[in-house]
Design a protein around this motif. Structure first.
Motif, PDB file in Angstrom:
ATOM      1  N   GLN A   1       0.779  -1.363  -0.040  1.00 32.74           N
ATOM      2  CA  GLN A   1      -0.032  -0.020   0.019  1.00 32.74           C
ATOM      3  C   GLN A   1       0.959   1.255  -0.138  1.00 32.74           C
ATOM      4  O   GLN A   1       1.657   1.231   0.887  1.00 32.74           O
ATOM      5  CB  GLN A   1      -0.818   0.169   1.325  1.00 32.74           C
ATOM      6  CG  GLN A   1      -1.877   1.256   0.993  1.00 32.74           C
ATOM      7  CD  GLN A   1      -3.090   1.262   2.170  1.00 32.74           C
ATOM      8  OE1 GLN A   1      -2.794   1.794   3.263  1.00 32.74           O
ATOM      9  NE2 GLN A   1      -4.124   0.562   1.636  1.00 32.74           N
ATOM     10  N   VAL A   2       0.579   2.259  -0.822  1.00 34.12           N
ATOM     11  CA  VAL A   2       1.342   3.401  -0.883  1.00 34.12           C
ATOM     12  C   VAL A   2       0.305   4.559  -0.527  1.00 34.12           C
ATOM     13  O   VAL A   2      -0.869   4.430  -0.996  1.00 34.12           O
ATOM     14  CB  VAL A   2       1.946   3.531  -2.222  1.00 34.12           C
ATOM     15  CG1 VAL A   2       2.877   2.490  -2.489  1.00 34.12           C
ATOM     16  CG2 VAL A   2       1.189   3.779  -3.510  1.00 34.12           C
ATOM     17  N   THR A   3       0.806   5.765  -0.428  1.00 36.50           N
ATOM     18  CA  THR A   3       0.040   7.040  -0.062  1.00 36.50           C
ATOM     19  C   THR A   3       0.699   8.181  -1.190  1.00 36.50           C
ATOM     20  O   THR A   3       1.919   8.286  -1.041  1.00 36.50           O
ATOM     21  CB  THR A   3      -0.280   7.410   1.056  1.00 36.50           C
ATOM     22  OG1 THR A   3      -0.875   6.595   1.792  1.00 36.50           O
ATOM     23  CG2 THR A   3      -0.972   8.527   1.047  1.00 36.50           C
ATOM     24  N   VAL A   4      -0.053   8.540  -2.143  1.00 39.79           N
ATOM     25  CA  VAL A   4       0.544   9.672  -3.033  1.00 39.79           C
ATOM     26  C   VAL A   4      -0.136  11.067  -3.032  1.00 39.79           C
ATOM     27  O   VAL A   4      -1.454  10.902  -2.662  1.00 39.79           O
ATOM     28  CB  VAL A   4       0.910   9.143  -4.381  1.00 39.79           C
ATOM     29  CG1 VAL A   4       1.816   7.924  -4.720  1.00 39.79           C
ATOM     30  CG2 VAL A   4      -0.525   8.837  -5.018  1.00 39.79           C
ATOM     31  N   THR A   5       0.358  12.066  -3.262  1.00 41.00           N
ATOM     32  CA  THR A   5      -0.369  13.263  -3.254  1.00 41.00           C
ATOM     33  C   THR A   5      -0.703  13.349  -5.135  1.00 41.00           C
ATOM     34  O   THR A   5       0.489  13.696  -5.706  1.00 41.00           O
ATOM     35  CB  THR A   5       0.226  14.145  -2.872  1.00 41.00           C
ATOM     36  OG1 THR A   5       0.615  13.983  -1.500  1.00 41.00           O
ATOM     37  CG2 THR A   5      -0.451  15.568  -2.950  1.00 41.00           C
ATOM     38  N   ASP A   6      -1.959  13.470  -5.392  1.00 38.25           N
ATOM     39  CA  ASP A   6      -2.089  13.888  -6.863  1.00 38.25           C
ATOM     40  C   ASP A   6      -2.127  15.295  -7.093  1.00 38.25           C
ATOM     41  O   ASP A   6      -1.753  16.048  -6.284  1.00 38.25           O
ATOM     42  CB  ASP A   6      -3.582  13.017  -7.203  1.00 38.25           C
ATOM     43  CG  ASP A   6      -4.570  13.875  -6.784  1.00 38.25           C
ATOM     44  OD1 ASP A   6      -4.720  14.988  -6.104  1.00 38.25           O
ATOM     45  OD2 ASP A   6      -5.779  13.279  -6.960  1.00 38.25           O
TER      46      ASP A   6
END
Length: 360
Positions: free
Chosen positions: A21-26
Motif C-alpha cells: 500500500q502506498v500513499t501519494v499526493t495527486d
C-alpha cells in the motif's frame, strides 16, 4: 521547487519495494492510498501516456477506459490495434464532456483505481463520491495544463500506478531536461518575443477554429518563448474574432490538426498523412480574408503540428518545434521530428509513419 518535489517523491518510491500500500499526493493535492501496482485500472484519459510510462504490459491490468480520445485519432488507434488487437476488447466507459460517462458501468467493472484527468474529475462533481463510496480509488493526473510541474508529477503518478517508478522518473527527467535546456538558452539570448497565434484547424479555412490561452498549445507557445496573442482573450481554449487576429498581427502562425477534419480544407496532420497534402492544406490558410496583411503570412512563417502530440509527455518534440519556429537561428540544432520518433522507439511498441510537424 521541482527538484524538491522529485526528491520527496523519490523517497516515497523507494518504499514501494517494501510495502504494497502506498500513499501519494495527486495533482489536486489530494492524498490517495492504494495497493501498487494496481491490478484493475480504468484509464479515464491519456491512454498513450499510460502505455509509454507503464509499458505495454500495464494494459494487461486495464479493465476499462474512455476510448473516444484515442479513437478520435483514428489512424493512431488503428496502428495500436494492429499491434495489440485486445485493446478493442477493453470496455468503454463513456465521456465526461458529453455526459455519457457511466458510473454504473465503472462500478460494474470492479476496478481498484480509476485514473482521471483534472477536467474529468471536476466535471464529474458528485459522481466522484459515488465512485469512492463503491470502494474505487480515484487518482487525478493532468497533462492538459501543460506545466512542467504537472507533466512531471503526472508521469511519476502513472509510474506508481503501474509499478514502473524508475521508468517514469527517467521519462520525467528527460522531459525536464529538454524544457530547461530551451528555457536556459532563451534566457541567455534575451531576444524579443515574437507574437504567435495557434489555431486548431479542423473547421477549415473559412471558419476560425479554437485557439488556446494558458494551457495546451498556449502554454507551449510561452514555454518556447513566444508572446501568445490569444492569452489576453482566452482562458483555456476558445475562439478569437477574426478582427482580433488581424489587430494582433502575429509574427508566427501555427495551425494544428488531426488525421481527419470536418471539411475538405481542414488542416490534417498525423499518422498516414502525406506531407505534400499537409502543406497544401496549410497553404490554404494563407488565403483567409485579411490574412495577406499579417506579418506571419508576408514572411511565410506558417507552421503546422500534430494536435495529438499536445497535452502528453510526448510533447517535448512540440516544444522544440515551437522554439525553432520562433527562433530559427537559436535552435537550429534541434530536430523535433526525430525527437518525436525517438520517443516512440524508446518507450512505445509502435512506430508512427506520417507527418507530425511541417511548415511552408
Amino acid at each position: 521547487m521541482i527538484k524538491k518535489s522529485l526528491m520527496a517523491l523519490s523517497l516515497l518510491l523507494t518504499t514501494l519495494c517494501y510495502a504494497e500500500q502506498v500513499t501519494v499526493t495527486d495533482v489536486l493535492n489530494r492524498e490517495v492510498s492504494f495497493d501498487a501496482p494496481a491490478k484493475r485500472v480504468i484509464v479515464g484519459f491519456y491512454p498513450e501516456d499510460y502505455m509509454a510510462i507503464g509499458t505495454e504490459k500495464a494494459y494487461d491490468n486495464v479493465v476499462g477506459m474512455s476510448k473516444y480520445i484515442w479513437q478520435a485519432r483514428s489512424a493512431n488507434w488503428e496502428m495500436y490495434l494492429k499491434h495489440r488487437p485486445s485493446l478493442d476488447d477493453i470496455p468503454a466507459i463513456g465521456r465526461v464532456d458529453t455526459k455519457t460517462f457511466s458510473v454504473e458501468k465503472v462500478i460494474a467493472l470492479d476496478p481498484d483505481l480509476i485514473m482521471l484527468a483534472d477536467w474529468q474529475y471536476k466535471g464529474l462533481g458528485n459522481d466522484i463520491e459515488r465512485l469512492e463510496d463503491a470502494g474505487i480509488t480515484v487518482l487525478v493526473v493532468d497533462y492538459n495544463a501543460q506545466t512542467i510541474e504537472r507533466h512531471i508529477k503526472s508521469t511519476q503518478l502513472i509510474g506508481v500506478i503501474t509499478g514502473q517508478t524508475e521508468r517514469a522518473q527517467k521519462i520525467a527527467d528527460e522531459y525536464e531536461h529538454n524544457y530547461q535546456q530551451i528555457r536556459q538558452r532563451l534566457a541567455k539570448a534575451n531576444l524579443p518575443s515574437p507574437k504567435i497565434y495557434t489555431e486548431y484547424g479542423a473547421a477549415g479555412v473559412n471558419e476560425v477554429g479554437y485557439t488556446f490561452g494558458k494551457n495546451m498549445w498556449g502554454a507551449i507557445s510561452t514555454m518556447a518563448g513566444g508572446d501568445n496573442i490569444s492569452a489576453p482573450y482566452v482562458e483555456w481554449w476558445g475562439k478569437l474574432n477574426p478582427e482580433q487576429i488581424l489587430a494582433a498581427n502575429p509574427d508566427v502562425i501555427f495551425i494544428t490538426g488531426y488525421e481527419t477534419g470536418s471539411s475538405d480544407d481542414s488542416m490534417i496532420m498525423g499518422q498516414g498523412v502525406d506531407e505534400a497534402i499537409a502543406k497544401q492544406r496549410l497553404a490554404g490558410f494563407k488565403k483567409r480574408t485579411g490574412w495577406s496583411t499579417l506579418n506571419a503570412v508576408q514572411t511565410n512563417r506558417i507552421y503546422s503540428a500534430y494536435h495529438g502530440a499536445c497535452r502528453t509527455i510526448l510533447d517535448s518534440a512540440m516544444i522544440q518545434f515551437y522554439a525553432k519556429a520562433l527562433y530559427p537561428e537559436l535552435f537550429k540544432d534541434l530536430d523535433p521530428e526525430k525527437t518525436y520518433q525517438d520517443f516512440y522507439k524508446k518507450y512505445l511498441p509502435v512506430s508512427p509513419q506520417g507527418t507530425f510537424t511541417t511548415q511552408l
